[in-house]
Design a protein around this motif. Structure first.
Motif, PDB file in Angstrom:
ATOM      1  N   SER A  28       1.015  -1.245   0.061  1.00  0.00           N
ATOM      2  CA  SER A  28       0.148   0.048   0.003  1.00  0.00           C
ATOM      3  C   SER A  28       0.870   1.191  -0.063  1.00  0.00           C
ATOM      4  O   SER A  28       2.024   1.114   0.686  1.00  0.00           O
ATOM      5  CB  SER A  28      -0.803   0.116   1.398  1.00  0.00           C
ATOM      6  OG  SER A  28      -1.873  -1.305   1.277  1.00  0.00           O
ATOM      7  N   ASN A  30       1.350   5.776  -0.106  1.00  0.00           N
ATOM      8  CA  ASN A  30       0.638   7.161   0.041  1.00  0.00           C
ATOM      9  C   ASN A  30       0.632   7.924  -1.485  1.00  0.00           C
ATOM     10  O   ASN A  30      -0.672   8.399  -1.363  1.00  0.00           O
ATOM     11  CB  ASN A  30       1.620   7.964   0.900  1.00  0.00           C
ATOM     12  CG  ASN A  30       1.838   7.505   2.133  1.00  0.00           C
ATOM     13  OD1 ASN A  30       0.958   7.420   2.960  1.00  0.00           O
ATOM     14  ND2 ASN A  30       3.083   7.366   2.867  1.00  0.00           N
ATOM     15  N   ASN A  31       1.319   7.655  -1.929  1.00  0.00           N
ATOM     16  CA  ASN A  31       1.387   8.286  -3.377  1.00  0.00           C
ATOM     17  C   ASN A  31       2.245   7.671  -4.465  1.00  0.00           C
ATOM     18  O   ASN A  31       3.021   6.673  -4.017  1.00  0.00           O
ATOM     19  CB  ASN A  31       1.563   9.717  -3.363  1.00  0.00           C
ATOM     20  CG  ASN A  31       2.982  10.104  -3.053  1.00  0.00           C
ATOM     21  OD1 ASN A  31       3.854   9.790  -3.519  1.00  0.00           O
ATOM     22  ND2 ASN A  31       3.021  11.037  -1.885  1.00  0.00           N
ATOM     23  N   ARG A  50      -1.961  10.989  -5.882  1.00  0.00           N
ATOM     24  CA  ARG A  50      -2.276  10.170  -4.442  1.00  0.00           C
ATOM     25  C   ARG A  50      -3.082   8.940  -4.337  1.00  0.00           C
ATOM     26  O   ARG A  50      -3.863   8.976  -5.377  1.00  0.00           O
ATOM     27  CB  ARG A  50      -2.854  11.542  -3.475  1.00  0.00           C
ATOM     28  CG  ARG A  50      -2.080  12.681  -3.415  1.00  0.00           C
ATOM     29  CD  ARG A  50      -2.296  13.580  -2.371  1.00  0.00           C
ATOM     30  NE  ARG A  50      -1.415  14.789  -2.111  1.00  0.00           N
ATOM     31  CZ  ARG A  50       0.000  15.004  -2.101  1.00  0.00           C
ATOM     32  NH1 ARG A  50       0.401  13.723  -1.533  1.00  0.00           N
ATOM     33  NH2 ARG A  50       0.650  15.730  -2.148  1.00  0.00           N
ATOM     34  N   SER A  51      -2.855   8.414  -3.328  1.00  0.00           N
ATOM     35  CA  SER A  51      -3.705   7.015  -3.235  1.00  0.00           C
ATOM     36  C   SER A  51      -5.045   7.154  -3.176  1.00  0.00           C
ATOM     37  O   SER A  51      -5.686   6.124  -3.617  1.00  0.00           O
ATOM     38  CB  SER A  51      -3.074   6.338  -1.991  1.00  0.00           C
ATOM     39  OG  SER A  51      -3.538   6.820  -0.719  1.00  0.00           O
ATOM     40  N   THR A  91       7.529   4.952  -5.598  1.00  0.00           N
ATOM     41  CA  THR A  91       6.316   4.922  -4.765  1.00  0.00           C
ATOM     42  C   THR A  91       7.011   5.145  -3.325  1.00  0.00           C
ATOM     43  O   THR A  91       8.331   4.944  -3.055  1.00  0.00           O
ATOM     44  CB  THR A  91       5.721   3.526  -4.649  1.00  0.00           C
ATOM     45  OG1 THR A  91       6.639   2.500  -4.636  1.00  0.00           O
ATOM     46  CG2 THR A  91       4.909   3.539  -6.057  1.00  0.00           C
ATOM     47  N   ASP A  92       6.016   5.364  -2.341  1.00  0.00           N
ATOM     48  CA  ASP A  92       6.481   5.276  -1.050  1.00  0.00           C
ATOM     49  C   ASP A  92       5.295   4.406  -0.102  1.00  0.00           C
ATOM     50  O   ASP A  92       4.350   4.497  -0.464  1.00  0.00           O
ATOM     51  CB  ASP A  92       6.733   6.624  -0.287  1.00  0.00           C
ATOM     52  CG  ASP A  92       5.467   7.392  -0.166  1.00  0.00           C
ATOM     53  OD1 ASP A  92       5.198   8.373   0.863  1.00  0.00           O
ATOM     54  OD2 ASP A  92       4.576   7.165  -1.107  1.00  0.00           O
ATOM     55  N   TRP A  94       2.760   3.020   2.281  1.00  0.00           N
ATOM     56  CA  TRP A  94       2.152   3.691   3.484  1.00  0.00           C
ATOM     57  C   TRP A  94       2.501   3.185   4.898  1.00  0.00           C
ATOM     58  O   TRP A  94       2.785   1.872   4.971  1.00  0.00           O
ATOM     59  CB  TRP A  94       0.650   3.032   3.161  1.00  0.00           C
ATOM     60  CG  TRP A  94      -0.454   3.400   4.402  1.00  0.00           C
ATOM     61  CD1 TRP A  94      -0.849   2.814   5.350  1.00  0.00           C
ATOM     62  CD2 TRP A  94      -0.886   4.678   4.430  1.00  0.00           C
ATOM     63  NE1 TRP A  94      -1.768   3.506   6.009  1.00  0.00           N
ATOM     64  CE2 TRP A  94      -1.760   4.764   5.623  1.00  0.00           C
ATOM     65  CE3 TRP A  94      -0.838   6.300   3.851  1.00  0.00           C
ATOM     66  CZ2 TRP A  94      -2.464   6.038   6.126  1.00  0.00           C
ATOM     67  CZ3 TRP A  94      -1.548   7.058   4.418  1.00  0.00           C
ATOM     68  CH2 TRP A  94      -2.424   7.046   5.298  1.00  0.00           C
ATOM     69  N   GLU A  98      10.583   6.841   5.115  1.00  0.00           N
ATOM     70  CA  GLU A  98      10.408   7.916   4.166  1.00  0.00           C
ATOM     71  C   GLU A  98      10.957   7.699   2.925  1.00  0.00           C
ATOM     72  O   GLU A  98      11.283   8.579   2.010  1.00  0.00           O
ATOM     73  CB  GLU A  98      11.087   9.225   4.727  1.00  0.00           C
ATOM     74  CG  GLU A  98      10.439   9.543   6.186  1.00  0.00           C
ATOM     75  CD  GLU A  98       8.946   9.814   6.020  1.00  0.00           C
ATOM     76  OE1 GLU A  98       8.194   9.455   6.837  1.00  0.00           O
ATOM     77  OE2 GLU A  98       8.650  10.544   4.964  1.00  0.00           O
TER      78      GLU A  98
ATOM     79  N   ASN B  99       2.149  14.912   6.903  1.00  0.00           N
ATOM     80  CA  ASN B  99       1.912  13.624   7.740  1.00  0.00           C
ATOM     81  C   ASN B  99       2.809  12.514   6.806  1.00  0.00           C
ATOM     82  O   ASN B  99       2.293  11.206   7.067  1.00  0.00           O
ATOM     83  CB  ASN B  99       0.436  13.086   7.340  1.00  0.00           C
ATOM     84  CG  ASN B  99       0.094  12.967   5.840  1.00  0.00           C
ATOM     85  OD1 ASN B  99       0.886  13.576   5.045  1.00  0.00           O
ATOM     86  ND2 ASN B  99      -1.111  12.498   5.466  1.00  0.00           N
ATOM     87  N   PRO B 101       3.678  11.499   3.668  1.00  0.00           N
ATOM     88  CA  PRO B 101       4.162  11.336   2.413  1.00  0.00           C
ATOM     89  C   PRO B 101       5.211  11.952   1.533  1.00  0.00           C
ATOM     90  O   PRO B 101       4.976  13.284   1.759  1.00  0.00           O
ATOM     91  CB  PRO B 101       2.459  11.449   1.737  1.00  0.00           C
ATOM     92  CG  PRO B 101       1.742  12.291   2.732  1.00  0.00           C
ATOM     93  CD  PRO B 101       2.498  12.009   4.078  1.00  0.00           C
TER      94      PRO B 101
END
Lengths: 112, 116
Positions: A28, A30-31, A50-51, A91-92, A94, A98, B99, B101
């Motif tokens: 999953s 974040n974006n 964004r997700s 991607t990063d 969820w 970081e 937050n 991201p």
């Protein structure tokens, strides 16, 4: 292994045609972001989705995101020879660190 | 144009030498990254930082080390260069989202390292 995987690995089209590249990821997110890299240079950010978004446009670029399939696509319309470059998704995870993790990239060649 | 700079742009060095690749950004970004990329291949994250005095190892094991004493500066050091370290090294920075991201990352032009 890398979070994102693009396909195809290489794509060759004629000027004026549309180019579609796909990216799949494993966890999953974040974006999801798309970047472009000209040969031997640094990467340039193209678009971030964004997700909770499903589609985003920027000029001749259209990005879609399907979080249920963990996949995204980048469409470049009316391609030009100057679009010749490698394209990467990033991607990063969820709730994770970081880290910004890149896929293997698609090498696009637009023939004049 | 992004305000992130890498020096040198090209470096040829002998085996066993100590080298430091410089990366500086003037955007006040908290997050910085180092990636290793062979020509035409994928990017591998080797180090990243959330801010001053924070450093983390990435997904690809690397014999290099990094430091983050100042926000704008994120140098990468190889204590003893080997031919297997020959590659392109890319530095990037981004803001820290409220937050967590990631936001857009800005890349330097890269340092192409050759160890002979």
């Amino acid at each position: 292994s890398q979070q994102g995987e693009e396909d195809p690995q290489a794509l060759s089209i004629q000027e004026g045609e549309n180019a579609t590249m796909n990216c799949s990821y494993k966890t999953s997110i974040n974006n999801l972001q798309w970047y472009r890299q000209n040969s031997g240079r640094g990467l340039v950010h193209l678009i971030l989705i964004r997700s909770n978004e499903r589609e985003k446009h920027s000029g001749r670029l259209r990005v879609t995101l399907d979080t249920s399939k963990k996949s995204s696509s980048l469409l470049i319309t009316a391609s030009r020879a100057a679009d010749t470059a490698s394209y990467f998704c990033a991607t990063d995870a969820w709730g994770g660190s970081e880290k910004l993790v890149f896929g293997k990239g698609t090498k696009l060649t637009v023939n004049p | 144009e992004a305000d992130i700079y890498q020096t040198p742009r090209y470096l040829v060095i002998g085996t066993g030498k100590k080298i430091t690749l410089e990366c500086s950004q003037t955007m006040g970004h908290d997050k910085m990254y180092w990636y290793q990329q062979d020509p035409g291949m994928e990017l591998h994250l080797i180090h990243y930082s959330y801010g001053v005095n924070s450093t983390e190892k990435g997904d690809l094991s690397s014999e290099s080390t990094v430091s983050r004493i100042r926000t704008e500066h994120f140098p990468l050091t190889l204590e003893s260069a080997r031919p297997s370290h020959t590659s392109q090294y890319l530095c990037a920075s981004s803001e820290l989202g409220w937050n967590g991201p990631n936001t857009e990352a800005f890349f330097g032009q890269g340092t192409r390292l050759t160890v002979v």
